[in-house]
Design a protein around this motif. Structure first.
Motif, PDB file in Angstrom:
ATOM      1  N   GLY A  40       8.075  -1.428  -0.357  1.00  0.00           N
ATOM      2  CA  GLY A  40       8.654  -2.427  -1.253  1.00  0.00           C
ATOM      3  C   GLY A  40       9.637  -3.295  -0.474  1.00  0.00           C
ATOM      4  O   GLY A  40      10.214  -2.855   0.527  1.00  0.00           O
ATOM      5  N   CYS A  41       9.795  -4.559  -0.898  1.00  0.00           N
ATOM      6  CA  CYS A  41      10.767  -5.421  -0.209  1.00  0.00           C
ATOM      7  C   CYS A  41      11.957  -5.702  -1.122  1.00  0.00           C
ATOM      8  O   CYS A  41      11.808  -5.749  -2.350  1.00  0.00           O
TER       9      CYS A  41
ATOM     10  N   LEU B  60       8.689  -9.807   2.672  1.00  0.00           N
ATOM     11  CA  LEU B  60       7.311  -9.488   2.268  1.00  0.00           C
ATOM     12  C   LEU B  60       6.280  -9.805   3.365  1.00  0.00           C
ATOM     13  O   LEU B  60       5.449  -8.962   3.706  1.00  0.00           O
ATOM     14  N   GLU B  61       6.369 -11.033   3.922  1.00  0.00           N
ATOM     15  CA  GLU B  61       5.338 -11.464   4.883  1.00  0.00           C
ATOM     16  C   GLU B  61       5.282 -10.548   6.121  1.00  0.00           C
ATOM     17  O   GLU B  61       4.194 -10.055   6.462  1.00  0.00           O
TER      18      GLU B  61
ATOM     19  N   ILE C 241       6.229  -7.464   6.401  1.00  0.00           N
ATOM     20  CA  ILE C 241       5.728  -6.126   6.023  1.00  0.00           C
ATOM     21  C   ILE C 241       4.211  -6.196   5.837  1.00  0.00           C
ATOM     22  O   ILE C 241       3.455  -5.384   6.360  1.00  0.00           O
ATOM     23  N   TYR C 242       3.784  -7.227   5.093  1.00  0.00           N
ATOM     24  CA  TYR C 242       2.340  -7.388   4.805  1.00  0.00           C
ATOM     25  C   TYR C 242       1.539  -7.446   6.107  1.00  0.00           C
ATOM     26  O   TYR C 242       0.549  -6.735   6.282  1.00  0.00           O
ATOM     27  N   ASP C 243       2.001  -8.325   7.053  1.00  0.00           N
ATOM     28  CA  ASP C 243       1.253  -8.519   8.306  1.00  0.00           C
ATOM     29  C   ASP C 243       1.149  -7.210   9.095  1.00  0.00           C
ATOM     30  O   ASP C 243       0.096  -6.875   9.626  1.00  0.00           O
ATOM     31  N   THR C 244       2.255  -6.465   9.144  1.00  0.00           N
ATOM     32  CA  THR C 244       2.220  -5.218   9.932  1.00  0.00           C
ATOM     33  C   THR C 244       1.289  -4.204   9.293  1.00  0.00           C
ATOM     34  O   THR C 244       0.497  -3.548   9.976  1.00  0.00           O
ATOM     35  N   ILE C 245       1.370  -4.072   7.971  1.00  0.00           N
ATOM     36  CA  ILE C 245       0.527  -3.064   7.313  1.00  0.00           C
ATOM     37  C   ILE C 245      -0.953  -3.402   7.489  1.00  0.00           C
ATOM     38  O   ILE C 245      -1.753  -2.560   7.898  1.00  0.00           O
ATOM     39  N   TYR C 246      -1.310  -4.650   7.193  1.00  0.00           N
ATOM     40  CA  TYR C 246      -2.743  -4.949   7.117  1.00  0.00           C
ATOM     41  C   TYR C 246      -3.367  -5.403   8.432  1.00  0.00           C
ATOM     42  O   TYR C 246      -4.566  -5.643   8.499  1.00  0.00           O
TER      43      TYR C 246
ATOM     44  N   LYS D  70       6.415  -7.807  -5.317  1.00  0.00           N
ATOM     45  CA  LYS D  70       7.592  -8.409  -5.970  1.00  0.00           C
ATOM     46  C   LYS D  70       8.881  -7.791  -5.430  1.00  0.00           C
ATOM     47  O   LYS D  70       9.012  -6.557  -5.428  1.00  0.00           O
ATOM     48  N   PRO D  71       9.841  -8.613  -4.952  1.00  0.00           N
ATOM     49  CA  PRO D  71      11.117  -8.031  -4.517  1.00  0.00           C
ATOM     50  C   PRO D  71      11.844  -7.406  -5.717  1.00  0.00           C
ATOM     51  O   PRO D  71      11.835  -7.979  -6.794  1.00  0.00           O
TER      52      PRO D  71
END
Ligand code: AMP
Length: 410
Positions: free
Chosen positions: A328-329, A335-336, A338-343, A356-357
């Motif tokens: 969660g952010c 968000l961006e 975190i998203y890039d690293t995960i996917y 959603k923060p």
């Protein structure tokens, strides 16, 4: 607008139940694969004639329960009421019967019977089944029983194994003509109206009758098991002795005849008294003449089908265990990255990202409700400071990593 409800006797599998179902399929598939069974998928619809010829015109399944209809090409087709007939059809169509090919198949999926719906008895239900072609050895029968025991044991389900031997169809015809029919005629005033009908359509099914006064009457007739010829009797005894040596407990149920016409010699059911009237979990037996009945070269075969809906009811909710990680952010800038690293990486465990923060407390509470094991709440400042904290929601321990891609799980 009026809501559309699901069709009577059909069920959704969602949440815990769908998790249980996928666990079931995975566990049982792994066990049967160890015994040399490979997956086969056949269509959900077949020609109605396939079931009429195999399961039998006089069986309840064909007589009363088929979901058959005429399609746009004027073909009489049927939603499959059981799995064996389709697998046999496929075996013959592949030409394996010509080579007397040994094949062991497993299948699972939806079956359809237009029955009166009640708990444990549905119009769309699930079966997992195995069919073994090309072996007439009674060792194959006992291995199948051992395998079903292993399946039920591994699911934590207790059961009673019921066995009978019903001989071949020539033997049954003689038995019906010489022993059973004369007995039924003599006792016609003492049996129920269903049994009176069975006398003419499928006499041995009278032994299935749930009516206790009929059962009192049938105590007086010689049962199939007791009328077997000496070689069938010997084979049945050999199976029983082998099961004794393997410490597999069973009872002999002389009333067990099974509802489908294609069986011969060994028939079996695994039952429970924990599900009320719908207590049969698994049914099966030998069906040495079905391949030729369906137009193939004579091939010996044995198989079983288990009712998944009933087994799931008996399985513990083993799916409650926490697993996976919730990200969660705290602010939208986080968000961006975190998203890039995960996917951009392959996920090691189940991963969920809330877009959603939200506040720390709100994230933790959602992760908890969704039953995650780990929770990682990050702000853009945390990313800049290489301060990524992961909380284990089971132990409440916290680990710090320099980046999301560094996170390790135990
Ligand atoms: P059968 O093909 O009738 O021998 O059934 C094999 C197993 O499938 C049974 O022992 C039940 O566990 C299950 N089964 C059969 N019919 C139904 C149904 N209408 N609803 C749920 N399970 C069923």
């Amino acid at each position: 607008m009026k809501k559309i409800a699901k069709i009577k006797g059909m069920n959704d599998f969602e949440g815990e139940l769908s998790l249980k179902l996928s666990n079931f399929i995975e566990t049982v598939s792994q066990i049967v694969q160890k015994y040399g069974y490979t997956y086969i998928k056949t269509p959900h619809v077949e020609e109605t004639a396939l079931y009429k010829r195999s399961v039998g015109d006089s069986s309840d399944v064909v007589n009363k329960e088929m979901y058959n209809f005429i399609d746009k090409g004027e073909n009489d087709i049927c939603l499959r009421p059981e799995g064996t007939a389709g697998v046999v059809r496929s075996y013959i169509e592949s030409g394996y019967d010509k080579q007397n090919n040994k094949k062991r198949y497993y299948y699972y999926g939806e079956m359809y019977r237009y029955e009166r719906p009640q708990k444990g008895r549905y119009r769309e239900f699930l079966q997992f089944g195995c069919e073994s072609f090309g072996s007439g050895s009674s060792y194959e029968d006992t291995t199948m029983l051992v395998m079903v025991c292993e399946i039920l044991d591994s699911l934590g389900i207790s059961y009673t194994l019921e066995l009978n031997s019903i001989g071949d169809s020539a033997f049954r015809t003689n038995y019906i003509n010489d022993i059973l029919k004369p007995f039924l005629v003599e006792n016609i005033d003492h049996i129920c109206s269903d049994c009176k009908t069975r006398k003419d359509t499928n006499p041995i099914r009278v032994f299935d009758c749930k009516n206790s006064s009929c059962q009192e009457v049938y105590k007086k007739v010689t049962k199939l098991t007791d009328a077997l010829d000496s070689s069938s009797k010997l084979e049945f005894e050999t199976i029983l002795k082998r099961l004794d040596r393997l410490n597999i407990r069973y009872i002999i149920n002389k009333n067990l005849v099974r509802g489908l016409d294609y069986y011969n010699s060994l028939v079996f059911e695994f039952t429970t008294d924990e599900l009320g009237a719908q207590g049969t979990l698994v049914g099966g037996g030998r069906y040495d003449s079905l391949v030729s009945t369906l137009g193939g070269n004579s091939t010996q075969a044995v198989g079983f089908a288990m009712g998944i809906d009933r087994l799931l009811q008996l399985m513990e909710d083993g799916c409650n265990a926490r697993d996976g990680i919730y990200f969660g952010c705290l602010d939208s800038d986080a968000l961006e990255p975190i998203y890039d690293t995960i996917y951009s990486n392959k996920q090691e465990i189940k991963t969920y990202l809330e877009y959603k923060p939200k506040s720390h407390t709100k994230h933790i509470s959602t992760a908890d409700k969704l039953n995650f094991k780990y929770c990682c709440i990050v702000s853009s400042d945390d990313i800049t400071a290489s301060n990524i904290r992961v909380k284990n929601l089971l132990t409440k321990d916290e680990q710090t990593y320099s980046s999301i891609s560094e996170i390790r799980y135990d």
